[in-house]
Design a protein around this motif. Structure first.
Motif, PDB file in Angstrom:
ATOM      1  N   VAL A   1       0.850  -1.189   0.000  1.00 34.21           N
ATOM      2  CA  VAL A   1       0.000   0.000   0.000  1.00 34.21           C
ATOM      3  C   VAL A   1       0.887   1.240   0.000  1.00 34.21           C
ATOM      4  N   SER A   2       0.890   1.945  -1.114  1.00 36.30           N
ATOM      5  CA  SER A   2       1.735   3.131  -1.238  1.00 36.30           C
ATOM      6  C   SER A   2       1.357   3.869  -2.506  1.00 36.30           C
ATOM      7  N   ASP A   3       1.539   5.202  -2.487  1.00 34.94           N
ATOM      8  CA  ASP A   3       1.313   5.983  -3.700  1.00 34.94           C
ATOM      9  C   ASP A   3       2.575   6.105  -4.546  1.00 34.94           C
ATOM     10  N   ARG A   4       3.682   5.556  -4.073  1.00 37.07           N
ATOM     11  CA  ARG A   4       4.926   5.656  -4.838  1.00 37.07           C
ATOM     12  C   ARG A   4       4.915   4.654  -5.982  1.00 37.07           C
ATOM     13  N   SER A   5       5.673   4.973  -7.008  1.00 36.79           N
ATOM     14  CA  SER A   5       5.832   4.041  -8.125  1.00 36.79           C
ATOM     15  C   SER A   5       6.729   2.888  -7.697  1.00 36.79           C
ATOM     16  N   VAL A   6       6.425   1.695  -8.178  1.00 37.30           N
ATOM     17  CA  VAL A   6       7.244   0.536  -7.850  1.00 37.30           C
ATOM     18  C   VAL A   6       7.840  -0.036  -9.122  1.00 37.30           C
ATOM     19  N   ASP A   7       8.963  -0.696  -8.963  1.00 37.88           N
ATOM     20  CA  ASP A   7       9.600  -1.426 -10.055  1.00 37.88           C
ATOM     21  C   ASP A   7       9.038  -2.841 -10.026  1.00 37.88           C
ATOM     22  N   LEU A   8       8.082  -3.117 -10.900  1.00 40.07           N
ATOM     23  CA  LEU A   8       7.387  -4.393 -10.831  1.00 40.07           C
ATOM     24  C   LEU A   8       8.336  -5.575 -10.891  1.00 40.07           C
ATOM     25  N   VAL A   9       9.254  -5.545 -11.858  1.00 42.29           N
ATOM     26  CA  VAL A   9      10.165  -6.679 -12.033  1.00 42.29           C
ATOM     27  C   VAL A   9      11.186  -6.710 -10.907  1.00 42.29           C
ATOM     28  N   GLY A  10      11.815  -5.560 -10.644  1.00 43.85           N
ATOM     29  CA  GLY A  10      12.862  -5.516  -9.626  1.00 43.85           C
ATOM     30  C   GLY A  10      12.352  -5.821  -8.239  1.00 43.85           C
ATOM     31  N   ASP A  11      11.134  -5.372  -7.922  1.00 42.90           N
ATOM     32  CA  ASP A  11      10.576  -5.582  -6.592  1.00 42.90           C
ATOM     33  C   ASP A  11       9.800  -6.888  -6.478  1.00 42.90           C
ATOM     34  N   GLY A  12       9.724  -7.642  -7.556  1.00 47.57           N
ATOM     35  CA  GLY A  12       9.028  -8.923  -7.511  1.00 47.57           C
ATOM     36  C   GLY A  12       7.529  -8.784  -7.326  1.00 47.57           C
ATOM     37  N   VAL A  13       6.943  -7.721  -7.904  1.00 49.36           N
ATOM     38  CA  VAL A  13       5.509  -7.470  -7.782  1.00 49.36           C
ATOM     39  C   VAL A  13       4.800  -8.063  -9.001  1.00 49.36           C
ATOM     40  N   ASP A  14       3.715  -8.783  -8.764  1.00 50.69           N
ATOM     41  CA  ASP A  14       2.985  -9.421  -9.867  1.00 50.69           C
ATOM     42  C   ASP A  14       2.164  -8.414 -10.659  1.00 50.69           C
ATOM     43  N   CYS A  15       1.513  -7.487  -9.975  1.00 51.17           N
ATOM     44  CA  CYS A  15       0.729  -6.471 -10.675  1.00 51.17           C
ATOM     45  C   CYS A  15       0.497  -5.283  -9.756  1.00 51.17           C
ATOM     46  N   VAL A  16       0.174  -4.141 -10.355  1.00 48.12           N
ATOM     47  CA  VAL A  16      -0.142  -2.940  -9.587  1.00 48.12           C
ATOM     48  C   VAL A  16      -1.441  -2.350 -10.124  1.00 48.12           C
ATOM     49  N   ILE A  17      -2.115  -1.604  -9.262  1.00 49.28           N
ATOM     50  CA  ILE A  17      -3.272  -0.815  -9.675  1.00 49.28           C
ATOM     51  C   ILE A  17      -2.876   0.643  -9.526  1.00 49.28           C
ATOM     52  N   ARG A  18      -2.851   1.360 -10.641  1.00 51.18           N
ATOM     53  CA  ARG A  18      -2.390   2.746 -10.655  1.00 51.18           C
ATOM     54  C   ARG A  18      -3.266   3.572 -11.589  1.00 51.18           C
ATOM     55  N   GLY A  19      -3.272   4.872 -11.361  1.00 49.14           N
ATOM     56  CA  GLY A  19      -4.071   5.770 -12.178  1.00 49.14           C
ATOM     57  C   GLY A  19      -3.226   6.795 -12.889  1.00 49.14           C
TER      58      GLY A  19
END
Length: 312
Positions: free
Chosen positions: A127-145
């Motif tokens: 939970v954060s408003d910051r941008s994440v590095d999906l690949v580098g941070d190992g995140v499967d998906c994000v919801i962003r506007g």
């Protein structure tokens, strides 16, 4: 050496860019990650990575090996899913990242229904408003506007957010109620939101029924970069701002906030679910994406919802 584990660890290091980040996302000790990659290099008798104090770079041989092993690991996941019936009962850890207000006011309240439907998915929600590095941070998906800066990502538009201009009754009693966006340029305080990616203040935007869009900066009384704090600052009477309608409406209904400039419509704010283009779409990721599309159906134009229903 467990070669399959070593291959998975090597792929994660390549994607994360450092051994430390790879170890964190894998939940493994860093020495274990290093040892597995070194063992893989010794087994192959080739240098896969060039190590520096801050980052690792992939050698040409390592890049070729990663490309082929990534496909192999994706195929293996498909095989395991078929054998374990995971396609009809998705399972495993799923890392999702979403903005603060979307998480607190929309996603989390709906999660009991998701858990009831997919009890074998272990959801990790960043939970954060910051941008994440999906690949580098190992995140499967994000919801962003808003505007997505990385065009290499797969982005599926799941809704449009409506923004309302508002302030507390106490603030409006002190400062007066504006009748035109230009009134906010002087004599009013703005509770501003600034981008975590660029550091720039986001203007208040208005679109009249006829005419060109008007952007107002005004005098910023306070600026925040987190959406729930943004709400708190407005409720504290610090000034005028624009909030997503789903955030503002409970406080408008209670009288804690008052809508202003209602005849001036804000521009629609597109909302996306995003994942890496080369990321294998597993059953658990597909399940979450489909669930999110349903969850945000009320935020899509009626025409889109009708077309979606017609395709089923």
């Amino acid at each position: 050496m467990d070669q399959l584990t070593a291959m998975r660890v090597f792929a994660r290091v390549v994607e994360a860019g450092t051994f430390t980040r790879a170890a964190d996302t894998l939940k493994m000790p860093k020495p274990s990650v290093t040892k597995l990659v070194q063992g893989l290099e010794e087994h192959l008798q080739v240098k896969l990575l060039q190590r520096t104090t801050r980052r690792v770079t992939v050698t040409p041989e390592g890049a070729a090996y990663y490309e082929r092993t990534a496909r192999l690991l994706a195929d293996l996941e498909d095989i395991e899913a078929d054998v374990s019936n995971a396609r009809t009962r998705p399972r495993g850890r799923l890392r999702v990242d979403a903005g603060s207000s979307v998480s607190n006011f929309l996603l989390i309240p709906a999660l009991p229904a998701f858990r009831a439907k997919y009890p074998d998915i272990q959801l990790e929600l960043g939970v954060s408003d910051r941008s994440v590095d999906l690949v580098g941070d190992g995140v499967d998906c994000v919801i962003r506007g808003g505007v997505l800066p990385d065009q290499s990502l797969v982005a599926r538009r799941i809704g449009e957010l409506e923004f309302l201009s508002c302030a507390t009754p106490e603030y409006l009693k002190r400062k007066g109620k504006p009748v035109h966006p230009s009134d906010l340029q002087e004599g009013h305080d703005i509770v501003s939101y600034f981008s975590t990616r660029t550091g720039r203040l986001v203007p208040l935007s208005f679109i009249p029924r006829e005419g060109e869009r008007i952007d107002v900066m005004g005098r910023s009384s306070v600026a925040v970069n987190e959406s729930t704090a943004h709400l708190s600052a407005v409720l504290a009477g610090l000034g005028v701002t624009q909030l997503p309608a789903f955030v503002a409406r409970p406080h408008l209904d209670s009288g804690a906030l008052v809508q202003i400039l209602g005849e001036w419509q804000g521009p629609p704010f597109p909302l996306f679910i995003v994942y890496p283009q080369n990321r294998h779409v597993s059953a658990k990721l597909r399940a979450f994406v489909d669930w999110a599309v349903e969850l945000f159906a009320p935020f899509r134009p009626r025409r889109e919802v009708t077309e979606l229903a017609a395709r089923r």
